[in-house]
Every structure is written in C-alpha cells, then in structure tokens.
Design a protein around this motif. Structure first.
Motif, PDB file in Angstrom:
ATOM      1  N   SER A  45      -6.946  12.387  -5.962  1.00  0.00           N
ATOM      2  CA  SER A  45      -8.227  12.142  -6.624  1.00  0.00           C
ATOM      3  C   SER A  45      -8.507  13.104  -7.772  1.00  0.00           C
ATOM      4  N   HIS A  66      -6.610  10.703  -0.387  1.00  0.00           N
ATOM      5  CA  HIS A  66      -7.693  10.801  -1.365  1.00  0.00           C
ATOM      6  C   HIS A  66      -7.736  12.202  -1.974  1.00  0.00           C
ATOM      7  N   ASN A 109      -5.690  -2.284  -0.121  1.00  0.00           N
ATOM      8  CA  ASN A 109      -6.104  -1.571   1.083  1.00  0.00           C
ATOM      9  C   ASN A 109      -7.251  -2.284   1.804  1.00  0.00           C
ATOM     10  N   MET A 110      -8.147  -2.893   1.058  1.00  0.00           N
ATOM     11  CA  MET A 110      -9.236  -3.628   1.696  1.00  0.00           C
ATOM     12  C   MET A 110      -8.702  -4.864   2.434  1.00  0.00           C
ATOM     13  N   PHE A 134      -7.336  -0.471  -4.313  1.00  0.00           N
ATOM     14  CA  PHE A 134      -8.496  -0.747  -3.465  1.00  0.00           C
ATOM     15  C   PHE A 134      -8.409  -2.148  -2.864  1.00  0.00           C
ATOM     16  N   SER A 143       0.823  -1.203   0.000  1.00  0.00           N
ATOM     17  CA  SER A 143       0.000   0.000   0.000  1.00  0.00           C
ATOM     18  C   SER A 143       0.859   1.256   0.000  1.00  0.00           C
ATOM     19  N   LEU A 169      -6.262   1.490  -9.862  1.00  0.00           N
ATOM     20  CA  LEU A 169      -7.106   1.852  -8.728  1.00  0.00           C
ATOM     21  C   LEU A 169      -7.800   0.628  -8.127  1.00  0.00           C
TER      22      LEU A 169
END
Length: 121
Positions: free
Chosen positions: A90, A86, A47-48, A44, A12, A40
């Motif tokens: 982003s 973010h 990180n999840m 995700f 990460s 992305l």
C-alpha cells in the motif's frame, strides 16, 4: 463453482505476486504500474468475486470453521494475508517483510484448501 473459485484464487495469487515483483525489482515506471488505479480495480474485483464464491461454497457444502479446524485456520491465514499484503503493497515502496509474510500465509491457506487438514496425519 469450485472451478471458478480455484481460477479466481490463482488469478489473485498471480496478481499479488506480480505486483510485489514489480514493486521490488522494477524501475520507477514498473513501481507506478503496480499501484495503478485500473490494476487495483481488477485486483479488488477478483478478490471480491473470490470472497463471494468462497462464502457460497462454504454455505453450500456446510463446512464450519469450528468443526472443520482446517477451515478456521485457513480463514485466519487469509485475514493475516490480507493485512500483511495490504501493508506490503500500500505504500510507495514495498515492505519486504510484509510481502514475504503474506506469501507464507497465502501458501498456508492454499495448502489447507488442497489438503483439508491442519496437522498431518
């Protein structure tokens, strides 16, 4: 599970740092790559999985963020990291202040994970 959590954390960190470098110093193609949908999805997923292993370790070891102050501060730092990260990545351009703040909060969270104490001593 600790080894998986550490491996996912380093993945990460590497992904966030690399995406920030691409967005800051890369050409137009590199900036587009930093926002690519496939990347992305990987971010995700990593990180999840990191959250799931972290919560599993939290439940297995029995730490509590109020009793173990380092854990409470780490969780606050991670929330701040997620918010600043973010914000920084982003948009179509990198927000350097958000990126640097996210890196500082990430460094704090990593220090707390390694040393398990908020204040020295």
């Amino acid at each position: 599970m600790v080894q998986w959590h550490v491996l996912l954390a380093w993945c990460s960190v590497t992904l966030f740092f690399g995406r920030g470098l691409l967005a800051q110093f890369g050409n137009e193609r590199a900036r587009a790559m930093a926002q690519d949908a496939r990347l992305l999805v990987v971010v995700f997923a990593v990180n999840m999985c990191l959250v799931v292993t972290g919560l599993s370790l939290w439940a297995a070891v029995g730490y509590h963020p109020v009793r173990n102050v380092w854990l409470g501060v780490k969780l606050l730092a991670l929330v701040g990291y997620a918010f600043c990260g973010h914000w920084a990545l982003s948009q179509a351009r990198l927000h350097l202040l958000g990126y640097l703040t996210a890196l500082a909060l990430l460094a704090l969270a990593m220090d707390l994970s390694i040393n398990r104490q908020f204040l020295p001593g």
